[in-house]
Design a protein around this motif. Structure first.
Motif, mmCIF file in Angstrom:
data_model
loop_
_atom_site.group_PDB
_atom_site.id
_atom_site.type_symbol
_atom_site.label_atom_id
_atom_site.label_comp_id
_atom_site.label_asym_id
_atom_site.label_seq_id
_atom_site.Cartn_x
_atom_site.Cartn_y
_atom_site.Cartn_z
ATOM 1 N N MET A 100 40.954 32.517 26.994
ATOM 2 C CA MET A 100 41.876 31.380 27.014
ATOM 3 C C MET A 100 42.657 31.346 28.338
ATOM 4 S SD MET A 100 45.116 30.534 24.624
ATOM 5 C CE MET A 100 46.259 31.193 25.808
ATOM 6 N N HIS A 101 43.109 32.516 28.780
ATOM 7 C CA HIS A 101 43.844 32.609 30.049
ATOM 8 C C HIS A 101 42.973 32.102 31.204
ATOM 9 C CE1 HIS A 101 46.344 34.324 33.267
ATOM 10 N NE2 HIS A 101 45.194 34.683 33.798
ATOM 11 N N LEU A 102 41.719 32.536 31.235
ATOM 12 C CA LEU A 102 40.817 32.144 32.324
ATOM 13 C C LEU A 102 40.558 30.637 32.335
ATOM 14 C CD1 LEU A 102 38.408 35.186 32.115
ATOM 15 C CD2 LEU A 102 39.650 34.486 34.175
ATOM 16 N N ALA A 103 40.517 30.040 31.145
ATOM 17 C CA ALA A 103 40.314 28.583 31.068
ATOM 18 C C ALA A 103 41.456 27.851 31.770
ATOM 19 C CB ALA A 103 40.208 28.145 29.610
ATOM 20 N N ALA A 104 42.649 28.443 31.699
ATOM 21 C CA ALA A 104 43.835 27.807 32.299
ATOM 22 C C ALA A 104 44.075 28.261 33.741
ATOM 23 C CB ALA A 104 45.064 28.134 31.451
ATOM 24 N N PRO A 106 42.067 28.166 37.014
ATOM 25 C CA PRO A 106 40.891 27.803 37.814
ATOM 26 C C PRO A 106 40.755 28.543 39.144
ATOM 27 C CG PRO A 106 42.525 26.029 37.846
ATOM 28 C CD PRO A 106 42.984 27.028 36.838
ATOM 29 N N THR A 107 41.849 29.150 39.647
ATOM 30 C CA THR A 107 41.762 29.831 40.949
ATOM 31 C C THR A 107 41.245 31.268 40.833
ATOM 32 O OG1 THR A 107 44.073 30.537 40.770
ATOM 33 C CG2 THR A 107 43.642 28.476 41.978
ATOM 34 N N THR A 108 41.117 31.781 39.593
ATOM 35 C CA THR A 108 40.696 33.173 39.399
ATOM 36 C C THR A 108 39.220 33.343 39.743
ATOM 37 O OG1 THR A 108 42.282 33.310 37.591
ATOM 38 C CG2 THR A 108 40.700 35.104 37.774
ATOM 39 N N LYS A 109 38.959 34.234 40.694
ATOM 40 C CA LYS A 109 37.576 34.465 41.140
ATOM 41 C C LYS A 109 37.121 35.905 40.905
ATOM 42 C CE LYS A 109 37.082 30.354 43.227
ATOM 43 N NZ LYS A 109 37.906 29.587 42.298
ATOM 44 N N TYR A 110 38.087 36.822 40.805
ATOM 45 C CA TYR A 110 37.766 38.253 40.719
ATOM 46 C C TYR A 110 38.495 38.886 39.537
ATOM 47 C CZ TYR A 110 36.597 37.183 45.559
ATOM 48 O OH TYR A 110 36.077 36.588 46.681
ATOM 49 N N ILE A 111 37.977 40.030 39.069
ATOM 50 C CA ILE A 111 38.656 40.746 37.989
ATOM 51 C C ILE A 111 39.829 41.537 38.567
ATOM 52 C CG2 ILE A 111 38.420 42.600 36.287
ATOM 53 C CD1 ILE A 111 35.529 41.466 35.825
ATOM 54 N N SER A 153 47.471 37.512 43.130
ATOM 55 C CA SER A 153 47.800 37.089 41.761
ATOM 56 C C SER A 153 47.196 35.722 41.430
ATOM 57 C CB SER A 153 49.310 37.074 41.539
ATOM 58 O OG SER A 153 49.888 35.971 42.196
ATOM 59 N N GLU A 154 46.782 34.988 42.454
ATOM 60 C CA GLU A 154 46.124 33.695 42.206
ATOM 61 C C GLU A 154 44.625 33.866 41.985
ATOM 62 O OE1 GLU A 154 47.200 31.457 45.662
ATOM 63 O OE2 GLU A 154 49.302 31.300 45.065
ATOM 64 N N VAL A 155 44.007 34.850 42.665
ATOM 65 C CA VAL A 155 42.537 34.969 42.612
ATOM 66 C C VAL A 155 42.047 36.161 41.797
ATOM 67 C CG1 VAL A 155 42.211 33.776 44.820
ATOM 68 C CG2 VAL A 155 42.379 36.274 44.801
ATOM 69 N N SER A 156 42.946 37.097 41.463
ATOM 70 C CA SER A 156 42.535 38.324 40.783
ATOM 71 C C SER A 156 43.145 38.401 39.375
ATOM 72 C CB SER A 156 42.973 39.518 41.638
ATOM 73 O OG SER A 156 43.163 40.650 40.863
ATOM 74 N N LEU A 157 42.283 38.482 38.384
ATOM 75 C CA LEU A 157 42.673 38.415 36.967
ATOM 76 C C LEU A 157 43.712 39.469 36.578
ATOM 77 C CD1 LEU A 157 42.186 37.272 34.082
ATOM 78 C CD2 LEU A 157 40.315 38.920 33.861
ATOM 79 N N ARG A 195 33.484 30.840 34.173
ATOM 80 C CA ARG A 195 34.303 29.680 33.794
ATOM 81 C C ARG A 195 33.511 28.427 34.134
ATOM 82 N NH1 ARG A 195 37.947 26.000 35.755
ATOM 83 N NH2 ARG A 195 39.847 25.688 34.510
ATOM 84 N N PHE A 196 33.403 27.535 33.170
ATOM 85 C CA PHE A 196 32.668 26.293 33.360
ATOM 86 C C PHE A 196 33.644 25.127 33.233
ATOM 87 C CE2 PHE A 196 30.063 29.483 31.339
ATOM 88 C CZ PHE A 196 28.893 29.469 32.083
ATOM 89 N N ALA A 197 33.575 24.202 34.188
ATOM 90 C CA ALA A 197 34.410 23.005 34.122
ATOM 91 C C ALA A 197 33.547 21.806 34.478
ATOM 92 C CB ALA A 197 35.595 23.131 35.062
ATOM 93 N N VAL A 198 33.659 20.756 33.687
ATOM 94 C CA VAL A 198 32.871 19.552 33.930
ATOM 95 C C VAL A 198 33.169 19.018 35.337
ATOM 96 C CG1 VAL A 198 32.501 17.149 33.213
ATOM 97 C CG2 VAL A 198 32.740 18.941 31.489
ATOM 98 N N GLY A 199 32.117 18.772 36.096
ATOM 99 C CA GLY A 199 32.273 18.199 37.424
ATOM 100 C C GLY A 199 32.535 19.199 38.541
ATOM 101 N N GLU A 200 32.637 20.497 38.174
ATOM 102 C CA GLU A 200 32.880 21.510 39.232
ATOM 103 C C GLU A 200 31.600 22.219 39.590
ATOM 104 O OE1 GLU A 200 35.976 24.333 38.452
ATOM 105 O OE2 GLU A 200 37.487 22.774 38.194
#
Length: 200
Positions: A100-104, A106-111, A153-157, A195-200
């Motif tokens: 749920m957190h990851l869905a919200a 979008p900037t997270t790219k790494y664990i 903190s923006e890109v790392s989970l 993470r999947f988002a329509v149109g991305e």
């Protein structure tokens, strides 16, 4: 100052079962000596360390979250040591909360920030250095360090506070992971996500 690599942290985690940040801090304290770090963690964490030694997180769960509008979805794999814990309600709930957190987010790219390629860190650092070029020279490194931390903190989970801050007392994902690890007595590892988002 020793350069603490993701491989060293991973090796120490496998030997001790301690959390990622605990391992990283221990390695920093002993300047990268893995054997000394094992000793240090045994002193600090007592009986908890070693229980998980040489036990890889080969069990776990895959959980999903699909946003109510049907336009964002996440799959996440969270691993542990035993099938017993993999079926535990708290463990499954944790994996769902992460999805749920990851869905919200979008900037997270790494664990972990350890997973960010060094060249990307260097590139961001150069950009930040240029952005603070007008500040007094003696305080620039501190400002850049703060900007890098914010970027992590923006890109790392693991560096992020859970989006539901009230429910999780403003704890970071790493703190929540460490709490669950302590509660279950097992090595809890967030292995991967998509993470999947329509149109991305």
């Amino acid at each position: 100052m020793a350069d603490i690599t993701a491989t060293m942290v991973k090796e120490l985690r496998q030997k001790t079962g301690a959390g990622m940040m605990e391992c990283k801090n221990a390695l920093t304290e002993v300047e990268g000596d893995v054997e000394k770090a094992v000793e240090l963690l045994r002193v600090k964490l007592g009986k908890k360390v070693g229980k998980l030694a040489d036990r890889e997180a080969a069990e776990g769960t895959v959980q999903s979250y699909i946003h109510a509008n049907g336009k964002v979805g996440v799959l996440v794999e969270v691993d542990c040591n035993t099938d017993f814990v993999a079926r535990n309600e708290d463990f499954i709930a944790f994996a769902r909360e992460i999805a749920m957190h990851l869905a919200a987010s979008p900037t997270t790219k790494y664990i972990s920030s350890d997973d960010i390629p060094q060249e990307d860190k260097d590139k961001e650092s150069r950009v930040f250095e240029q952005q603070v070029a007008d500040k007094p020279e003696n305080i620039r490194p501190k400002i850049v360090e703060g900007m890098l931390k914010k970027w992590y903190s923006e890109v790392s989970l693991l560096d992020q506070k859970h989006v539901n801050e009230d429910k999780h007392e403003s704890k970071t994902i790493e703190q929540l992971r460490a709490d669950l690890s302590a509660k279950t007595g097992e090595n809890v590892v967030i292995s991967r996500f998509s993470r999947f988002a329509v149109g991305e």
